[in-house]
Design a protein around this motif. Structure first.
Motif, PDB file in Angstrom:
ATOM      1  N   TYR A  42       0.768  -1.242   0.000  1.00  0.00           N
ATOM      2  CA  TYR A  42       0.000   0.000   0.000  1.00  0.00           C
ATOM      3  C   TYR A  42       0.801   1.295   0.000  1.00  0.00           C
ATOM      4  CZ  TYR A  42      -3.879  -3.048   1.249  1.00  0.00           C
ATOM      5  OH  TYR A  42      -4.819  -4.034   1.253  1.00  0.00           O
ATOM      6  N   GLU A  43       2.100   1.271   0.250  1.00  0.00           N
ATOM      7  CA  GLU A  43       2.844   2.517   0.420  1.00  0.00           C
ATOM      8  C   GLU A  43       3.967   2.662  -0.600  1.00  0.00           C
ATOM      9  OE1 GLU A  43       4.161   3.382   4.388  1.00  0.00           O
ATOM     10  OE2 GLU A  43       2.322   2.566   5.254  1.00  0.00           O
ATOM     11  N   PHE A  44       3.684   3.339  -1.677  1.00  0.00           N
ATOM     12  CA  PHE A  44       4.687   3.666  -2.682  1.00  0.00           C
ATOM     13  C   PHE A  44       5.567   4.792  -2.143  1.00  0.00           C
ATOM     14  CE2 PHE A  44       6.172   6.033  -6.393  1.00  0.00           C
ATOM     15  CZ  PHE A  44       6.708   5.014  -7.150  1.00  0.00           C
ATOM     16  N   THR A  45       6.853   4.758  -2.447  1.00  0.00           N
ATOM     17  CA  THR A  45       7.756   5.839  -2.050  1.00  0.00           C
ATOM     18  C   THR A  45       8.678   6.208  -3.206  1.00  0.00           C
ATOM     19  OG1 THR A  45       9.433   6.575  -0.489  1.00  0.00           O
ATOM     20  CG2 THR A  45       9.382   4.216  -0.953  1.00  0.00           C
ATOM     21  N   VAL A  46       8.745   7.476  -3.482  1.00  0.00           N
ATOM     22  CA  VAL A  46       9.646   8.000  -4.500  1.00  0.00           C
ATOM     23  C   VAL A  46      10.973   8.378  -3.853  1.00  0.00           C
ATOM     24  CG1 VAL A  46      10.022   9.892  -6.138  1.00  0.00           C
ATOM     25  CG2 VAL A  46       7.759   8.873  -5.908  1.00  0.00           C
ATOM     26  N   SER A  47      10.899   8.959  -2.671  1.00  0.00           N
ATOM     27  CA  SER A  47      12.072   9.518  -2.002  1.00  0.00           C
ATOM     28  C   SER A  47      12.727   8.573  -1.008  1.00  0.00           C
ATOM     29  CB  SER A  47      11.665  10.797  -1.265  1.00  0.00           C
ATOM     30  OG  SER A  47      11.070  11.696  -2.154  1.00  0.00           O
ATOM     31  N   ASN A  48      12.299   7.355  -0.955  1.00  0.00           N
ATOM     32  CA  ASN A  48      12.817   6.296  -0.078  1.00  0.00           C
ATOM     33  C   ASN A  48      12.169   6.312   1.306  1.00  0.00           C
ATOM     34  OD1 ASN A  48      14.456   5.363  -2.100  1.00  0.00           O
ATOM     35  ND2 ASN A  48      16.319   6.256  -1.274  1.00  0.00           N
ATOM     36  N   ASP A  49      12.072   5.146   1.846  1.00  0.00           N
ATOM     37  CA  ASP A  49      11.516   4.891   3.171  1.00  0.00           C
ATOM     38  C   ASP A  49      12.682   4.342   3.997  1.00  0.00           C
ATOM     39  OD1 ASP A  49       9.842   4.293   5.295  1.00  0.00           O
ATOM     40  OD2 ASP A  49       8.764   2.693   4.260  1.00  0.00           O
ATOM     41  N   LEU A  50      13.233   5.161   4.882  1.00  0.00           N
ATOM     42  CA  LEU A  50      14.387   4.748   5.684  1.00  0.00           C
ATOM     43  C   LEU A  50      13.934   3.788   6.776  1.00  0.00           C
ATOM     44  CD1 LEU A  50      17.423   5.097   6.246  1.00  0.00           C
ATOM     45  CD2 LEU A  50      16.787   6.935   7.840  1.00  0.00           C
ATOM     46  N   LEU A  51      14.406   2.563   6.720  1.00  0.00           N
ATOM     47  CA  LEU A  51      14.041   1.552   7.713  1.00  0.00           C
ATOM     48  C   LEU A  51      15.064   1.470   8.840  1.00  0.00           C
ATOM     49  CD1 LEU A  51      12.911  -1.233   5.242  1.00  0.00           C
ATOM     50  CD2 LEU A  51      11.451   0.285   6.588  1.00  0.00           C
ATOM     51  N   LEU A  52      16.324   1.689   8.515  1.00  0.00           N
ATOM     52  CA  LEU A  52      17.376   1.655   9.534  1.00  0.00           C
ATOM     53  C   LEU A  52      18.424   2.698   9.183  1.00  0.00           C
ATOM     54  CD1 LEU A  52      18.547   0.269  12.080  1.00  0.00           C
ATOM     55  CD2 LEU A  52      19.775  -1.267  10.540  1.00  0.00           C
ATOM     56  N   TYR A  53      18.650   3.607  10.109  1.00  0.00           N
ATOM     57  CA  TYR A  53      19.654   4.660   9.948  1.00  0.00           C
ATOM     58  C   TYR A  53      21.005   4.139  10.441  1.00  0.00           C
ATOM     59  CZ  TYR A  53      22.185   8.961  11.035  1.00  0.00           C
ATOM     60  OH  TYR A  53      23.144   9.935  11.139  1.00  0.00           O
ATOM     61  N   GLU A  54      22.055   4.404   9.681  1.00  0.00           N
ATOM     62  CA  GLU A  54      23.386   3.881  10.019  1.00  0.00           C
ATOM     63  C   GLU A  54      23.910   4.379  11.357  1.00  0.00           C
ATOM     64  OE1 GLU A  54      24.172   7.517   7.396  1.00  0.00           O
ATOM     65  OE2 GLU A  54      22.806   5.827   7.304  1.00  0.00           O
ATOM     66  N   GLY A  55      23.445   5.505  11.820  1.00  0.00           N
ATOM     67  CA  GLY A  55      23.885   6.022  13.108  1.00  0.00           C
ATOM     68  C   GLY A  55      23.221   5.346  14.295  1.00  0.00           C
ATOM     69  N   ASP A  56      22.228   4.521  14.026  1.00  0.00           N
ATOM     70  CA  ASP A  56      21.499   3.841  15.098  1.00  0.00           C
ATOM     71  C   ASP A  56      22.009   2.434  15.393  1.00  0.00           C
ATOM     72  OD1 ASP A  56      19.931   6.047  15.508  1.00  0.00           O
ATOM     73  OD2 ASP A  56      18.219   5.298  14.363  1.00  0.00           O
ATOM     74  N   ASN A  57      23.147   2.053  14.824  1.00  0.00           N
ATOM     75  CA  ASN A  57      23.715   0.733  15.128  1.00  0.00           C
ATOM     76  C   ASN A  57      25.235   0.801  15.019  1.00  0.00           C
ATOM     77  OD1 ASN A  57      24.455  -0.604  12.268  1.00  0.00           O
ATOM     78  ND2 ASN A  57      22.542   0.539  12.039  1.00  0.00           N
ATOM     79  N   GLU A  58      25.891  -0.025  15.815  1.00  0.00           N
ATOM     80  CA  GLU A  58      27.352  -0.014  15.918  1.00  0.00           C
ATOM     81  C   GLU A  58      28.049  -0.390  14.618  1.00  0.00           C
ATOM     82  OE1 GLU A  58      25.411  -2.259  17.883  1.00  0.00           O
ATOM     83  OE2 GLU A  58      25.002  -0.606  19.237  1.00  0.00           O
ATOM     84  N   GLU A  59      27.394  -1.182  13.775  1.00  0.00           N
ATOM     85  CA  GLU A  59      28.002  -1.624  12.513  1.00  0.00           C
ATOM     86  C   GLU A  59      27.777  -0.630  11.380  1.00  0.00           C
ATOM     87  OE1 GLU A  59      25.981  -3.543  14.381  1.00  0.00           O
ATOM     88  OE2 GLU A  59      27.260  -5.181  15.069  1.00  0.00           O
TER      89      GLU A  59
END
Length: 131
Positions: A42-59
């Protein structure tokens, strides 16, 4: 933004969602798969849907969804990024080996890595189309 019309899932992801149903590793895994199935339908995205930000995990791994069912996984921080891996469906991105991609030292798939973290840091309301 929820679209009016249901988008037909790609066969690989339809199989994945059906196989996972009732076989979840944790409640967080259940939420992950249920929310992503809803987003793919149901949710189209043109500009991207950020699921995990790199600053939120040690790796420093990041995950973004594009359009309906395309995904990008990558590694980097503070403007310094390695190569990204772009896949055409969720089932493909979950099979990516993070060591083979050069993102981390552990020989582990993205699905195994997410399970190890019990999906910590996953966001479901960061579609740049809506921000």
């Amino acid at each position: 933004m929820r679209q009016n019309k249901e988008h037909k899932l790609v066969p690989e992801d339809a199989e994945l969602f059906n196989a996972m149903r009732g076989n979840y590793f944790s409640n967080n895994e259940r939420v992950f798969f249920e929310r992503l199935q809803d987003k793919e339908e149901y949710e189209f995205t043109v500009s991207n849907d950020l699921l995990l930000y790199e600053g939120d995990n040690e790796e420093h791994i990041y995950i973004a969804r594009c359009e309906y069912e395309e995904y990008i996984v990558g590694h980097g921080i503070d403007g310094h990024y390695d190569e990204e891996c772009h896949t055409m469906c969720l089932s493909d991105v979950l099979r990516i080996n993070l060591k083979t991609q050069g993102f981390i030292k552990d020989d582990i798939t993205l699905l195994q890595w997410l399970r190890k973290r019990d999906y910590a840091g996953i966001q479901y309301n960061h579609n740049y189309d809506d921000l």
